[in-house]
Write an enzyme that holds these catalytic residues in place. Structure first.
Site, PDB file in Angstrom:
ATOM      1  N   LYS A  70      -5.301  -2.817  -5.416  1.00  0.00           N
ATOM      2  CA  LYS A  70      -6.307  -3.861  -5.651  1.00  0.00           C
ATOM      3  C   LYS A  70      -7.729  -3.453  -5.223  1.00  0.00           C
ATOM      4  CE  LYS A  70      -3.526  -8.075  -5.553  1.00  0.00           C
ATOM      5  NZ  LYS A  70      -3.436  -9.403  -4.950  1.00  0.00           N
ATOM      6  N   ASP A 107      -7.008 -14.661  -7.515  1.00  0.00           N
ATOM      7  CA  ASP A 107      -6.138 -15.196  -6.448  1.00  0.00           C
ATOM      8  C   ASP A 107      -6.742 -16.455  -5.815  1.00  0.00           C
ATOM      9  OD1 ASP A 107      -3.958 -13.503  -6.596  1.00  0.00           O
ATOM     10  OD2 ASP A 107      -4.798 -12.026  -5.217  1.00  0.00           O
TER      11      ASP A 107
END
Ligand code: NAP
Length: 277
Positions: A70, A107
């Site tokens: 990520k 997210d």
């Protein structure tokens, strides 16, 4: 004649076999009658950049990125959203036809959409938030709660220095609480969030004292295996609205699917059941 290309997307990680994302996106493709494919892509760290530069040439319109890529994906991207920059990690990439890589992080959106869906009565104005944990997921939770207007956040983590770093980085009204004293701030909260891996199958139990927890506090756990963690069971027994972590995973997938395949998908009971079966 130009060939009509079927849009492709996938999730890049290592390991990746456990990921629920392929099942979720394939469900949405079928439900919406769209042609397209979404596949798991096992990619090692050394190959990430090469893969990201190659995928657009193969018909990929984008990808999700998961552990451990990520942060690196954010660094490789040609353009980064404000949210991804703030969180310091990317989980959703959109590829241009020329190979341009746009990195976003959904997210925070997934967290807040899930909280609002599961505890519709919750408002940022209902009081302070307490976040347990200061890892990657906590960064998205802090970002989401600050954007929502929560003005007091208690942040507590086993390794206190990580919480202090996040407090410095994100600014605003974050009070770092020693891990051993987490139970002391639990008595008057709008929302309590577990963003540690404690309580997950195979991990130690979450042992923060919950005696002071009040029924007005919305409680959400990012852990979704098991779905009903001990935290959620205890909170539910005290009358708190509770929200499980599976919904965050589902909601975070919505913006990416919409960007890649052109339809905003719905998070439904049928989708949850398909993923749990
Ligand atoms: P991470 O960066 O590795 O952070 C792990 C966190 O758990 C840290 O705060 C760590 O504390 C804490 N922790 C681990 N073992 C502990 C222990 N024995 N005692 C006390 N604290 C402990 O992981 P992450 O990416 O933030 O993910 C955290 C959890 O959220 C995972 O269970 C993950 O599956 C879940 N998650 C769910 C979603 C969703 O969509 N529902 C999305 C993202 C993540 P230290 O800093 O002291 O090590």
């Amino acid at each position: 004649m130009t060939e009509l290309r079927i849009p492709l997307a996938g999730v890049i990680g290592s390991p990746i076999a456990h990921s629920k994302s392929p099942q979720m996106h394939q469900f949405w493709l079928r439900e919406n009658g769209l042609s397209g494919h979404y596949v798991p892509l096992h990619v090692g760290a050394d190959d990430l950049e090469g893969v990201l530069r190659t995928l657009p040439k193969m018909g990929f319109v984008g990808a999700n990125v998961t552990i451990p890529h990520k942060e690196r994906a954010l660094a490789i991207a040609d353009e980064v959203s404000e949210t991804a920059a703030k969180i310091g990690a990317a989980n959703t990439l959109v590829f241009g036809a020329d190979g341009h890589i746009f990195a976003d992080n959904t997210d925070a959106y997934g967290f807040i959409a899930n909280l609002k869906h599961g505890a519709p009565q919750w408002r940022a104005s209902h009081g302070a938030a307490c976040i347990l944990g200061a890892g990657g997921a906590a960064r998205a939770v802090i970002s989401a709660l600050q954007d929502e207007g929560v003005d007091q956040i208690y942040l507590t983590n086993r390794t206190q220095s990580r919480a202090e770093d996040l407090s410095q980085e994100f600014g605003g009204n974050i009070t770092v609480v020693p891990w051993a004293q987490a139970g002391d701030v639990i008595g008057d909260l709008g929302v309590l969030v577990n963003s540690t891996s404690l309580g997950m199958t195979g991990k130690p139990a979450l042992e923060v004292p919950l005696d002071a927890l009040q029924a007005k506090t919305a409680v959400t756990d990012l852990v979704y295996a098991p779905l009903q963690t001990n935290l959620l069971k205890t909170a539910s027994a005290k009358g708190c609205p509770t929200v499980d972590g599976l919904g965050m995973l589902l909601h975070q997938g919505v913006p990416g699917f919409e960007r890649w395949f052109g339809v905003r998908p719905k998070v439904t009971k049928a989708l949850r059941e398909a993923l749990l079966s």
